[in-house]
Design a protein around this motif. Structure first.
Motif, PDB file in Angstrom:
ATOM      1  N   LEU A 299       0.819  -1.209   0.000  1.00  0.00           N
ATOM      2  CA  LEU A 299       0.000   0.000   0.000  1.00  0.00           C
ATOM      3  C   LEU A 299       0.851   1.257   0.000  1.00  0.00           C
ATOM      4  CD1 LEU A 299      -2.703  -0.826   2.719  1.00  0.00           C
ATOM      5  CD2 LEU A 299      -3.033  -0.793   0.255  1.00  0.00           C
ATOM      6  N   TYR A 300       2.064   1.141   0.492  1.00  0.00           N
ATOM      7  CA  TYR A 300       2.913   2.316   0.672  1.00  0.00           C
ATOM      8  C   TYR A 300       3.600   2.693  -0.628  1.00  0.00           C
ATOM      9  CZ  TYR A 300       2.380   1.722   5.727  1.00  0.00           C
ATOM     10  OH  TYR A 300       1.868   1.611   6.987  1.00  0.00           O
ATOM     11  N   GLN A 301       3.757   4.002  -0.814  1.00  0.00           N
ATOM     12  CA  GLN A 301       4.521   4.487  -1.952  1.00  0.00           C
ATOM     13  C   GLN A 301       6.010   4.572  -1.624  1.00  0.00           C
ATOM     14  OE1 GLN A 301       3.663   8.531  -3.003  1.00  0.00           O
ATOM     15  NE2 GLN A 301       3.159   9.131  -0.904  1.00  0.00           N
ATOM     16  N   TRP A 302       6.360   4.436  -0.337  1.00  0.00           N
ATOM     17  CA  TRP A 302       7.754   4.409   0.078  1.00  0.00           C
ATOM     18  C   TRP A 302       8.227   2.967   0.133  1.00  0.00           C
ATOM     19  CZ3 TRP A 302       9.075   8.457   4.398  1.00  0.00           C
ATOM     20  CH2 TRP A 302       8.687   9.729   3.948  1.00  0.00           C
ATOM     21  N   ARG A 303       9.526   2.775   0.006  1.00  0.00           N
ATOM     22  CA  ARG A 303      10.075   1.426   0.015  1.00  0.00           C
ATOM     23  C   ARG A 303      11.140   1.255   1.097  1.00  0.00           C
ATOM     24  NH1 ARG A 303       6.182   0.415  -1.931  1.00  0.00           N
ATOM     25  NH2 ARG A 303       5.648  -0.461  -3.962  1.00  0.00           N
ATOM     26  N   TYR A 304      11.074   2.060   2.125  1.00  0.00           N
ATOM     27  CA  TYR A 304      12.075   1.985   3.178  1.00  0.00           C
ATOM     28  C   TYR A 304      11.672   0.951   4.223  1.00  0.00           C
ATOM     29  CZ  TYR A 304      13.616   6.362   1.085  1.00  0.00           C
ATOM     30  OH  TYR A 304      14.048   7.311   0.201  1.00  0.00           O
ATOM     31  N   GLY A 305      12.670   0.223   4.741  1.00  0.00           N
ATOM     32  CA  GLY A 305      12.397  -0.825   5.723  1.00  0.00           C
ATOM     33  C   GLY A 305      11.840  -0.304   7.030  1.00  0.00           C
ATOM     34  N   HIS A 306      12.006   1.018   7.279  1.00  0.00           N
ATOM     35  CA  HIS A 306      11.479   1.597   8.508  1.00  0.00           C
ATOM     36  C   HIS A 306       9.967   1.374   8.627  1.00  0.00           C
ATOM     37  CE1 HIS A 306      15.129   3.702   7.394  1.00  0.00           C
ATOM     38  NE2 HIS A 306      15.308   4.065   8.639  1.00  0.00           N
ATOM     39  N   LEU A 307       9.269   1.348   7.486  1.00  0.00           N
ATOM     40  CA  LEU A 307       7.818   1.225   7.514  1.00  0.00           C
ATOM     41  C   LEU A 307       7.381  -0.141   8.021  1.00  0.00           C
ATOM     42  CD1 LEU A 307       6.925   3.024   4.167  1.00  0.00           C
ATOM     43  CD2 LEU A 307       6.770   3.916   6.486  1.00  0.00           C
TER      44      LEU A 307
END
Length: 362
Positions: A319-327
């Motif tokens: 669902l996220y547009q970000w791809r950072y592992g923090h999410l």
């Protein structure tokens, strides 16, 4: 002078929030806590390595922002007993000590990378938060807000822990990949726009979970507030803040078509039922209110763990547009908090029950 004397006994809330935030940092830094092994690294070599080898703009910014609230909470805690400069110094050093410990432990996690740039960013963020804290703590508006809070809630031990629990509850609800007050992760295959997928049936169990989740918050507020009639304003304020924060988080993190997925029918029905349950609970004596809240918390635990399939934190990553592992860490943390909260609430309610019995005995 009198304002600070009245505020000092309430400083336990700051300590609880600072300790809770430290736990969040440990979770986010070391999650998923598996795969520990020696990788042949020397921590001293990490500390003295050139910053350019381990530096990325996003990592530096995220680490700075992550430790900014921590430095603020630590400085507010220290300020109750120390002057301005010692509070800033001790808050920064405490945050740096935790940051160094996390970077050291990350050397034993293959999925993590230790970085001296992260330590530097953490320290700068904590210093900024500490400076902000000592600059506002003596402002007239901060003193008025503190006095307003003290007058709104009951006096006595344990109340600050209850307020910290309410803050913890709010943190768990901000995640935009969870429905409003729900615990079932939204996944892309079920909600992809324009996709020809069968419509899922309305799930009353999810509505019941939302209602019980709201009941837990309402019962907690009823045990904390001096006047029960204030619970209406308190609920409206908390739900408004959660909805606004959830919308902002969705706008920043989710894909455009997923912006309002957290507003589903099950959540809306659950909120209505939850408000009605709180209205009924408001008429109960405090001793019976505690038992009603405990029953609601137990029912929520059963629903969340054995009836509903909450999925995994990674289920909503698309669902996220970000791809950072923090999410993924954030999803896991918010989900863990939502499952642990009923247990912490039960412990607080047990304390509240004995407190009420003691008062009734007098």
């Amino acid at each position: 002078m009198s304002a600070s004397l009245h505020a000092k006994p309430r400083s336990l809330l700051r300590r609880y929030l600072a300790a809770g935030y430290a736990v969040f940092i440990v979770y986010a830094s070391l999650s998923p806590f598996v795969g520990w092994q020696e990788q042949g690294l020397e921590f001293w070599a990490v500390l003295v390595s050139p910053l350019g080898l381990t530096y990325s703009t996003f990592d530096a910014l995220s680490n700075l922002l992550a430790y900014f609230p921590f430095g603020l909470l630590l400085a507010l805690t220290y300020r109750a007993n120390f002057g301005r400069k010692p509070s800033v110094l001790w808050a920064t050093l405490t945050a740096l000590a935790l940051s160094v410990a996390m970077e050291y432990l990350q050397m034993y996690l293959p999925m993590r990378t230790s970085s001296n740039a992260d330590i530097l960013a953490n320290g700068i963020g904590a210093l900024g938060g500490a400076l902000l804290a000592v600059s506002v703590v003596q402002r007239a508006w901060f003193v008025r807000v503190t006095q307003w809070r003290i007058g709104l809630f009951r006096q006595g031990p344990g109340v600050d822990f209850g307020l910290a629990l309410a803050t913890l509850w709010m943190f768990a609800q901000i995640n935009p990949s969870l429905p409003m007050l729900g615990n079932v992760f939204i996944t892309e295959p079920a909600y992809r726009m324009f996709a020809a997928v069968p419509e899922e049936p309305f799930n009353l169990w999810e509505s019941l979970a939302v209602a019980l989740n709201l009941l837990m918050l309402g019962a907690l507020l009823l045990t904390l507030l001096r006047e029960r009639r204030h619970v209406v304003v308190g609920l409206a304020l908390v739900l408004g803040v959660v909805a606004l924060a959830k919308f902002i988080a969705a706008a920043l993190l989710l894909k455009s078509w997923a912006l309002l997925l957290w507003l589903n029918g099950e959540a809306m029905l659950g909120i209505v039922v939850g408000v009605l349950l709180i209205a009924g609970a408001a008429w109960l004596p405090r001793s019976r209110l505690v038992w009603a809240a405990a029953l609601g918390a137990l029912s929520y635990v059963v629903l969340a763990n054995w009836v509903l399939d909450s999925g995994t934190p990674s289920a909503a990553m698309r669902l996220y547009q970000w791809r950072y592992g923090h999410l993924r860490n954030y999803n896991g943390l918010s989900h863990t908090v939502s499952l642990v909260f009923p247990l912490l609430l039960a412990g607080y309610l047990w304390w509240a029950r004995t407190s009420y019995q003691h008062k009734d005995g007098k």
